[in-house]
Design a protein around this motif. Sequence first.
Motif, short mmCIF file in Angstrom:
data_model
loop_
_atom_site.label_atom_id
_atom_site.label_comp_id
_atom_site.label_asym_id
_atom_site.label_seq_id
_atom_site.Cartn_x
_atom_site.Cartn_y
_atom_site.Cartn_z
N VAL A 8 -8.87 -28.92 -27.39
CA VAL A 8 -7.86 -29.98 -27.34
C VAL A 8 -8.52 -31.36 -27.44
O VAL A 8 -8.07 -32.24 -28.18
CB VAL A 8 -7.05 -29.86 -26.03
CG1 VAL A 8 -6.30 -31.14 -25.74
CG2 VAL A 8 -6.07 -28.71 -26.13
N LEU A 9 -9.63 -31.51 -26.72
CA LEU A 9 -10.33 -32.80 -26.73
C LEU A 9 -10.88 -33.13 -28.11
O LEU A 9 -10.91 -34.29 -28.51
CB LEU A 9 -11.46 -32.81 -25.71
CG LEU A 9 -11.14 -33.38 -24.34
CD1 LEU A 9 -12.41 -33.56 -23.56
CD2 LEU A 9 -10.44 -34.72 -24.47
N ILE A 10 -11.34 -32.09 -28.83
CA ILE A 10 -11.85 -32.34 -30.18
C ILE A 10 -10.76 -33.00 -31.01
O ILE A 10 -11.00 -34.01 -31.69
CB ILE A 10 -12.31 -31.02 -30.83
CG1 ILE A 10 -13.59 -30.52 -30.15
CG2 ILE A 10 -12.57 -31.21 -32.32
CD1 ILE A 10 -14.01 -29.15 -30.59
N VAL A 11 -9.56 -32.44 -30.95
CA VAL A 11 -8.45 -33.03 -31.71
C VAL A 11 -8.18 -34.46 -31.24
O VAL A 11 -7.84 -35.34 -32.02
CB VAL A 11 -7.19 -32.16 -31.59
CG1 VAL A 11 -6.04 -32.78 -32.34
CG2 VAL A 11 -7.47 -30.77 -32.11
N MET A 12 -8.33 -34.68 -29.92
CA MET A 12 -8.07 -36.02 -29.38
C MET A 12 -9.09 -37.05 -29.85
O MET A 12 -8.73 -38.20 -30.11
CB MET A 12 -8.10 -36.00 -27.85
CG MET A 12 -7.02 -35.23 -27.18
SD MET A 12 -5.44 -36.02 -27.41
CE MET A 12 -5.82 -37.68 -26.90
N ILE A 13 -10.37 -36.67 -29.89
CA ILE A 13 -11.38 -37.71 -30.16
C ILE A 13 -11.77 -37.78 -31.63
O ILE A 13 -12.37 -38.76 -32.04
CB ILE A 13 -12.65 -37.53 -29.28
CG1 ILE A 13 -13.35 -36.22 -29.59
CG2 ILE A 13 -12.30 -37.62 -27.82
CD1 ILE A 13 -14.65 -36.08 -28.84
N LEU A 14 -11.43 -36.77 -32.43
CA LEU A 14 -11.75 -36.83 -33.87
C LEU A 14 -11.28 -38.14 -34.51
O LEU A 14 -12.09 -38.84 -35.11
CB LEU A 14 -11.12 -35.65 -34.60
CG LEU A 14 -11.98 -34.41 -34.84
CD1 LEU A 14 -11.17 -33.34 -35.55
CD2 LEU A 14 -13.20 -34.75 -35.65
N PRO A 15 -9.98 -38.48 -34.37
CA PRO A 15 -9.53 -39.70 -35.05
C PRO A 15 -10.25 -40.95 -34.56
O PRO A 15 -10.53 -41.84 -35.36
CB PRO A 15 -8.04 -39.77 -34.74
CG PRO A 15 -7.77 -38.77 -33.70
CD PRO A 15 -8.86 -37.77 -33.72
N THR A 16 -10.56 -41.00 -33.25
CA THR A 16 -11.28 -42.16 -32.73
C THR A 16 -12.63 -42.30 -33.41
O THR A 16 -12.97 -43.36 -33.94
CB THR A 16 -11.50 -42.02 -31.21
OG1 THR A 16 -10.28 -41.66 -30.60
CG2 THR A 16 -12.02 -43.29 -30.61
N ILE A 17 -13.41 -41.21 -33.39
CA ILE A 17 -14.74 -41.29 -33.98
C ILE A 17 -14.64 -41.54 -35.48
O ILE A 17 -15.39 -42.35 -36.03
CB ILE A 17 -15.55 -40.01 -33.69
CG1 ILE A 17 -15.55 -39.71 -32.19
CG2 ILE A 17 -16.99 -40.16 -34.16
CD1 ILE A 17 -16.41 -38.54 -31.81
N ILE A 18 -13.70 -40.87 -36.14
CA ILE A 18 -13.57 -41.05 -37.59
C ILE A 18 -13.28 -42.50 -37.93
O ILE A 18 -13.95 -43.10 -38.77
CB ILE A 18 -12.46 -40.15 -38.17
CG1 ILE A 18 -12.88 -38.69 -38.12
CG2 ILE A 18 -12.14 -40.54 -39.61
CD1 ILE A 18 -11.78 -37.74 -38.54
N SER A 19 -12.30 -43.10 -37.24
CA SER A 19 -11.91 -44.44 -37.68
C SER A 19 -13.00 -45.46 -37.39
O SER A 19 -13.23 -46.36 -38.21
CB SER A 19 -10.57 -44.86 -37.07
OG SER A 19 -10.60 -44.72 -35.69
N VAL A 20 -13.70 -45.31 -36.26
CA VAL A 20 -14.79 -46.27 -35.99
C VAL A 20 -15.95 -46.04 -36.97
O VAL A 20 -16.56 -47.00 -37.46
CB VAL A 20 -15.27 -46.15 -34.53
CG1 VAL A 20 -16.37 -47.16 -34.26
CG2 VAL A 20 -14.14 -46.37 -33.57
N SER A 21 -16.22 -44.76 -37.30
CA SER A 21 -17.29 -44.48 -38.26
C SER A 21 -16.95 -45.04 -39.64
O SER A 21 -17.83 -45.57 -40.33
CB SER A 21 -17.53 -42.98 -38.41
OG SER A 21 -17.69 -42.38 -37.18
#
Lengths: 190, 313
Positions: free
Chosen positions: B171-184
């Motif tokens: 569940v956390l992977i789905v939660m943090i993927l967009p955060t890391i993707i957009s900052v990257s």
Amino acid sequence: MSTQQIAQQPEQSREQRDAQLSRLVQRLHINNNIAVGILWVVAAIVAVIFVSVIVYLLIKGLAYFINPAFYDTSSAGVGREIFNTFYVLILTEILLIPVALAAAIYLNEYARQGLLVTAIHFAAETLAGVPTIVLGLFALDFLWGCVCLKMHLFQYRVNYVRVVLPWERQSGMLFVPLLFHQHCLELSRA
Amino acid sequence: MQVEQQSSRAAYTADQVVRIVFFICALLLVVIIVGVFVFVGSNAFKVFSEGANLGTFLFTSNWDPTGATSVSGAPSFGAGGLILGSLVITFFSVLIATPLSFGMALFFTEICPLWLARILQPLIEIFTGMPSVVVGFLGLVVLVPFLQRLVGPLEGGSATAGFGWGAAILVLIVMILPTIISVSIDALRAVPVSIREASLALGSTRWQMMRSAVIPAATSGLATAVVLGTARAIGETLAVSLVLFGSGLPKNLFTPSVFFQPNVNITQLIATDFGESLGAARDAYFTLAFILLVISFIFVCISRYLASRSVYR
């Protein structure tokens, strides 16, 4: 073997050198294709995760979403919950957009860039990073203790689901618009 | 003449008033965050004068602040299991999400054709703003039953198999993927095109260009992305507590099946138990909250430090 190394071997015949170079180029292109292929696969996996969540929500939820009875304000529907969500959201925005905008304008137009501005930026970033549950505790104990909300909320004390969770959400929302100040900074620059 | 002077004076006074009001608004940010730290901090240390000590608090795992399950009725404040839970979940979710996010971000900035970027962009944005309860709820109704069928035999057909760290990590992977993707993506976009052109002009393939020019130039931005993702993961409450469903560490801590049994972490326990707690137990939850607060503060400091080091922004 790199291009330089190949070029630095004068005793080799021209054909040998050409063959080595073309092997190198071939290898680099194979590596490139593999890497690009992996990136396509990774992107596809991520996209599939995202799309499947949305599709699942649509399949399961659309029937309710377009059904007016679902929004009923009796206990059978979710009308009250939806009203409360927007009520809290709109109240928060009304309270915070002027404050956030004012803070942003101050930081860009009035303040001399220095220690104070750095401190305010730092505070904003820290606030944005604080877990919502911590803000929830803060709100529950501190704001509750000193603001007139005390009486209003007292009756809900009994059940945590109705206290902690909405409070977590509310206080989260209360602080989240402070993030707006970043956008406001951009705005004021424009 | 006089009128002009008056109006300019009035404008000056108005400007001063506005300046002060705006300054107070800006200061409010500092006041709030200091207030949170002081308030939570002042409550956090009370528990150590009420029967807990720092060593047992951090390193033992018997969390029973009300003394409900002990024979003597003495409370026990061992938050080690909760802290371990938060660390394990965060570590594994970041470990899995980071390569996926970097791959996606690289794909998005370097390879992706324009028409696909137009589809992916809103998709990422939707998920960045997705309320955690939605993801947690999906985890609860889809992921947990799925895991239960998958690992049921391993757990001896236990009815609560499937809840726990494993589900929380997914569940956390789905939660943090967009955060890391957009900052990257922001970090990779900040790398000037001239660097890519220089690399390609030297005869690099596209992968060589990414590996030896773009990624090194964006390192600190990418690191910031991971730090922000980690901070989000460790403070995540609702999504995680919905799929954890536990009240203490499971017995068999050192077998793989521990990932599929009801388990705990810091935020879940605060969310489920704080509302009903009183006295020393209440202070103990404040101590947990303070730990979270300090961790997130440290992450903010790290991300600021990394951001200050980056060459391109």
